[in-house]
Design an enzyme around this catalytic site. Sequence first.
Site, short mmCIF file in Angstrom:
data_model
loop_
_atom_site.label_atom_id
_atom_site.label_comp_id
_atom_site.label_asym_id
_atom_site.label_seq_id
_atom_site.Cartn_x
_atom_site.Cartn_y
_atom_site.Cartn_z
N GLY A 151 0.83 -1.21 0.00
CA GLY A 151 0.00 0.00 0.00
C GLY A 151 0.86 1.25 0.00
N ARG A 190 -7.93 -2.56 -1.74
CA ARG A 190 -7.79 -1.58 -0.64
C ARG A 190 -8.21 -0.19 -1.13
NH1 ARG A 190 -2.19 -2.36 2.29
NH2 ARG A 190 -3.17 -0.85 3.68
N SER A 220 -3.46 9.19 8.33
CA SER A 220 -2.75 8.22 7.49
C SER A 220 -1.48 8.84 6.93
CB SER A 220 -3.66 7.77 6.33
OG SER A 220 -2.88 7.19 5.30
N ASP A 268 0.23 -0.67 13.17
CA ASP A 268 0.64 -1.99 12.66
C ASP A 268 0.90 -2.99 13.79
OD1 ASP A 268 0.40 -1.11 10.08
OD2 ASP A 268 2.51 -0.59 9.86
C1 S3P Z 1 2.76 3.28 6.42
C2 S3P Z 1 1.70 3.85 7.04
C3 S3P Z 1 0.64 3.09 7.70
C4 S3P Z 1 1.06 1.65 7.97
C5 S3P Z 1 1.75 1.03 6.82
C6 S3P Z 1 2.99 1.82 6.43
C7 S3P Z 1 3.75 4.16 5.75
O1 S3P Z 1 -0.50 3.11 6.88
O2 S3P Z 1 -0.07 0.88 8.34
O3 S3P Z 1 2.16 -0.29 7.17
O4 S3P Z 1 4.86 3.72 5.45
O5 S3P Z 1 3.40 5.33 5.52
P1 S3P Z 1 -1.52 4.36 6.94
O6 S3P Z 1 -0.70 5.57 6.89
O7 S3P Z 1 -2.42 4.24 5.75
O8 S3P Z 1 -2.25 4.18 8.23
#
Ligand code: S3P
Length: 430
Positions: free
Chosen positions: A94, A122, A166, A316
Amino acid sequence: MSYQVNPALKINGKIKVPGDKSISHRSLILASIAEGESKIEGLLEAEDCLSTMGIMRDLGIKITKENTGNYTVQGRGLNGLQEADNVLDCGNSGTSMRLLAGLLSSQDFYSVLTGDHSLRNRPMQRIIGPLSNMGAEIWSRKDGLAPLSIKGQKLQSMNYELPVASAQLKSSILLAALKTESETVIVEPAVSRDHTERMLKGAGVDLEIKKDRIILKEAAERKLSPFNIKVPGDISSAAFFIAAGLLADSGSLLIKNVGINQTRSGFLEIVEAMNGKIELLNQKDEGGEPTADILVKASKLKGCEVSGEIIPRLIDEIPIISVMAVMAEGKTIIKDAEELRVKETDRIAAVVKEFKRLGIEIIENPDGMEITGVQKVKGGIEVESYHDHRIAMSLAVLALNTEKGITINGSEIISTSFPNFKELLAEVRG
Ligand code: S3P
């Protein structure tokens, strides 16, 4: 792949966990758009970050592996990326998809971002919406699902209040805004990981961070200076070993050089609230990120509430906290964590389903769960990873504390973030 994890009474030793996943992604992306050669030491060589690396190469960036974890990136500046001649595959990641969608929205070419089945389901509307407000042209499947196709445009800056805390969304907008001229202000409902902001500042970008807002200052043209970075150990990976050490009957475990950035270290605060015995040793600052060696001792845990502003700072780690809750005296309530439902899998549903299969009593709520310990877990059965690395590793730590062990199906997904997890677990159980 089935992974049999037997019970263990003692967890002992000295280990180093692999490099931080979030910082590794950002190092690759920012080094690619910096003006010249950057060096990355201790990069996480796991599938998620290799997806980002592959994409940066597809976009014309030369990335050379010097030796394990050490890479040289020949950055070509904010205008130096080239159109790829194929779709860009983010795999399970993601972070790759959201951050790169932001970056590619302002590039003068066409890109298509796709990923595996999990990632293609997602939510991407959360980035498509604000990026479109900046002028981006992004097409998706219905409901904002990937693949995303992006026709790069000249974007306008904006003021944006994030509807969710986020870091991926925040970083996506920041990367898109780099090629705009006036000021961009992003307001967060709660603090989320701030690695992008730290690294942009480190590369010389004029960025101001106030309590709940990030201000990318007006600039006629932005340039990122190349950098050398040592990636600290990933606290989200260390968390599985911290939990294993705390839940053991005896032993002590030293985890070297872990990133303890406050925007990521909510888990350590919860460990303390649960009466876990941990000490932070050898604290220092490495490449703009605070680090420490974490000493963990077997502990008798007690339940606690996990809610509110701390959630994005340990998002996480919630599956592994739920494992600790099973073995902790009293009630643990996890709430305000609805974001867990849109991670690599619905992590609330996955934890509840597999815990119930193991005979653990757990209450599912829309935004979290409630667990009352101490519960004895017999094990001796097979459970599922849901194609989610953190679910698989959490169940492995739970298995250590069962009577008969557990077999975890679909454990190959662990390599998404922690390729040597199984070896390290075998090492510390002695
Ligand atoms: C991350 C942000 C988090 C986390 C993901 C890594 C990142 O997601 O859950 O494993 O590297 O910016 P969200 O920012 O969508 O909560």
